[in-house]
Design a protein around this motif. Structure first.
Motif, mmCIF file in Angstrom:
data_model
loop_
_atom_site.group_PDB
_atom_site.id
_atom_site.type_symbol
_atom_site.label_atom_id
_atom_site.label_comp_id
_atom_site.label_asym_id
_atom_site.label_seq_id
_atom_site.Cartn_x
_atom_site.Cartn_y
_atom_site.Cartn_z
ATOM 1 N N VAL A 11 24.973 -42.084 34.221
ATOM 2 C CA VAL A 11 23.600 -41.878 34.527
ATOM 3 C C VAL A 11 23.153 -40.542 35.123
ATOM 4 N N GLU A 12 22.198 -39.919 34.496
ATOM 5 C CA GLU A 12 21.842 -38.480 35.007
ATOM 6 C C GLU A 12 20.479 -38.165 35.210
ATOM 7 N N VAL A 13 20.265 -37.642 36.383
ATOM 8 C CA VAL A 13 18.715 -37.552 36.678
ATOM 9 C C VAL A 13 18.745 -35.973 37.001
ATOM 10 N N LEU A 37 21.350 -42.228 48.321
ATOM 11 C CA LEU A 37 22.609 -41.937 48.212
ATOM 12 C C LEU A 37 23.864 -42.727 48.353
ATOM 13 N N ALA A 38 23.489 -43.662 49.630
ATOM 14 C CA ALA A 38 24.409 -44.498 50.107
ATOM 15 C C ALA A 38 24.281 -45.889 49.175
ATOM 16 N N ARG A 46 31.996 -43.208 40.637
ATOM 17 C CA ARG A 46 31.827 -41.854 41.454
ATOM 18 C C ARG A 46 30.324 -41.142 41.126
ATOM 19 N N TRP A 47 30.036 -40.221 41.909
ATOM 20 C CA TRP A 47 28.862 -39.691 41.608
ATOM 21 C C TRP A 47 28.865 -38.078 41.996
ATOM 22 N N GLY A 48 28.075 -37.316 41.813
ATOM 23 C CA GLY A 48 28.187 -35.815 41.998
ATOM 24 C C GLY A 48 26.894 -35.101 41.586
ATOM 25 N N LYS A 55 18.948 -28.867 39.187
ATOM 26 C CA LYS A 55 20.242 -29.594 39.550
ATOM 27 C C LYS A 55 20.015 -31.015 39.015
ATOM 28 N N THR A 56 21.300 -31.606 38.681
ATOM 29 C CA THR A 56 21.456 -32.797 38.210
ATOM 30 C C THR A 56 22.203 -33.803 38.785
#
Length: 65
Positions: A11-13, A37-38, A46-48, A55-56
């Motif tokens: 999933v991307e925002v 984010l928590a 994972r996330w980044g 920014k994504t």
């Protein structure tokens, strides 16, 4: 946007405000902000963040079998 790849759901925002990067910080019990984010960190594989003109923020979830 969401897509599947290799047993994971990504999933991307995208946010046009590229200067303010998200930071994972502990939230106090009475805090009204700072848990996003928590939550993402707790439920995803994972996330980044990818930074460019925009920014994504992305995360990957495991697909259920």
């Amino acid at each position: 946007m969401a897509r599947t790849d290799g047993g994971r759901i990504r999933v991307e925002v995208t946010d046009p405000e590229a200067q303010a990067l998200p930071v994972l910080l502990p939230a106090t019990d009475d805090a009204e902000v700072g848990r996003g984010l928590a939550l993402i960190d707790a439920v995803t594989v994972r996330w980044g963040v990818e930074q460019g003109v925009e920014k994504t923020v992305w995360c990957e979830l495991a697909e259920e079998e």
